[in-house]
Design an enzyme around this catalytic site. Structure first.
Site, PDB file in Angstrom:
ATOM      1  N   LYS A  39       0.871  -1.133  -0.007  1.00  0.00           N
ATOM      2  CA  LYS A  39      -0.130   0.108  -0.150  1.00  0.00           C
ATOM      3  C   LYS A  39       0.849   1.207   0.100  1.00  0.00           C
ATOM      4  CE  LYS A  39      -4.127   1.805   1.857  1.00  0.00           C
ATOM      5  NZ  LYS A  39      -4.757   2.157   0.702  1.00  0.00           N
ATOM      6  N   GLY A  44       6.667   0.830   5.711  1.00  0.00           N
ATOM      7  CA  GLY A  44       7.411  -0.127   5.154  1.00  0.00           C
ATOM      8  C   GLY A  44       7.449   0.146   3.498  1.00  0.00           C
ATOM      9  N   CYS A  45       6.426   0.342   3.017  1.00  0.00           N
ATOM     10  CA  CYS A  45       6.376   0.658   1.429  1.00  0.00           C
ATOM     11  C   CYS A  45       6.971   2.072   1.256  1.00  0.00           C
ATOM     12  CB  CYS A  45       4.819   0.496   1.111  1.00  0.00           C
ATOM     13  SG  CYS A  45       3.891  -0.888   1.297  1.00  0.00           S
ATOM     14  N   THR A  46       6.837   2.930   1.882  1.00  0.00           N
ATOM     15  CA  THR A  46       7.509   4.180   1.689  1.00  0.00           C
ATOM     16  C   THR A  46       9.030   4.061   1.678  1.00  0.00           C
ATOM     17  OG1 THR A  46       5.556   5.511   2.416  1.00  0.00           O
ATOM     18  CG2 THR A  46       7.733   6.755   2.554  1.00  0.00           C
ATOM     19  N   ALA A  49      10.013   2.391  -1.480  1.00  0.00           N
ATOM     20  CA  ALA A  49       9.871   3.155  -2.750  1.00  0.00           C
ATOM     21  C   ALA A  49      11.080   4.098  -2.582  1.00  0.00           C
ATOM     22  CB  ALA A  49       8.546   3.711  -2.742  1.00  0.00           C
TER      23      ALA A  49
END
Length: 149
Positions: A39, A44-46, A49
């Site tokens: 998401k 974690g995704c930030t 990315a």
């Protein structure tokens, strides 16, 4: 059925974060790093990315394109890419069709979409599948295999 090392990636289309139509066939012929993440704008995704962003020139110098895929909407991807100045392609997989074609497993008792990275050679063949909840390690593993290709 999940992809395995040596498998050809499936053909797919989507919409990128600029609102343009995306066809994977237009990107075959050069190495690809395709990563699936749960998401936009989650911790974690930030991190993942932004680490891909910070190493993006390393990927480009190896001739590779980076493609991030989640089920987030086009507008969510646009905000995420803008906020963190992400230079690579983000694709919306709102119906989870691409995730299913690759066979990306879910995490945490099947409740959260999984995090997996695929390194694809110029012939469209899978050279690495890395499935881990640890966001930063995906970038290191992808660069390592690209350097050996």
């Amino acid at each position: 059925m999940a992809l395995k090392i040596g498998d050809k990636i499936p053909s797919f289309t989507s919409i990128d974060s600029k609102g343009d139509s995306f066809e994977i066939k237009d990107y075959l012929g050069k190495p690809l790093v395709i990563y699936f993440y749960p998401k936009d704008d989650t911790p974690g995704c930030t991190i993942q990315a932004c680490t891909f962003r910070d190493k993006y020139e390393d990927f480009k110098s190896l001739g590779a394109e980076v493609i991030g895929i989640s089920s987030d909407s086009l507008s969510s991807h646009q905000k995420f890419a803008s906020r963190y100045k992400l230079p690579f392609i983000l694709l919306s997989d709102f119906d989870k069709k691409i995730r299913t074609q690759f066979g990306v497993p879910n995490d945490f008792l099947g409740l959260i979409p999984g995090r997996a990275t695929y390194v694809i050679d110029k012939n469209g063949l899978v050279q690495l599948i890395f499935d881990s909840t640890s966001a930063k390690i995906h970038i290191e593993k992808a660069l390592e295999i690209l350097k050996r290709m």
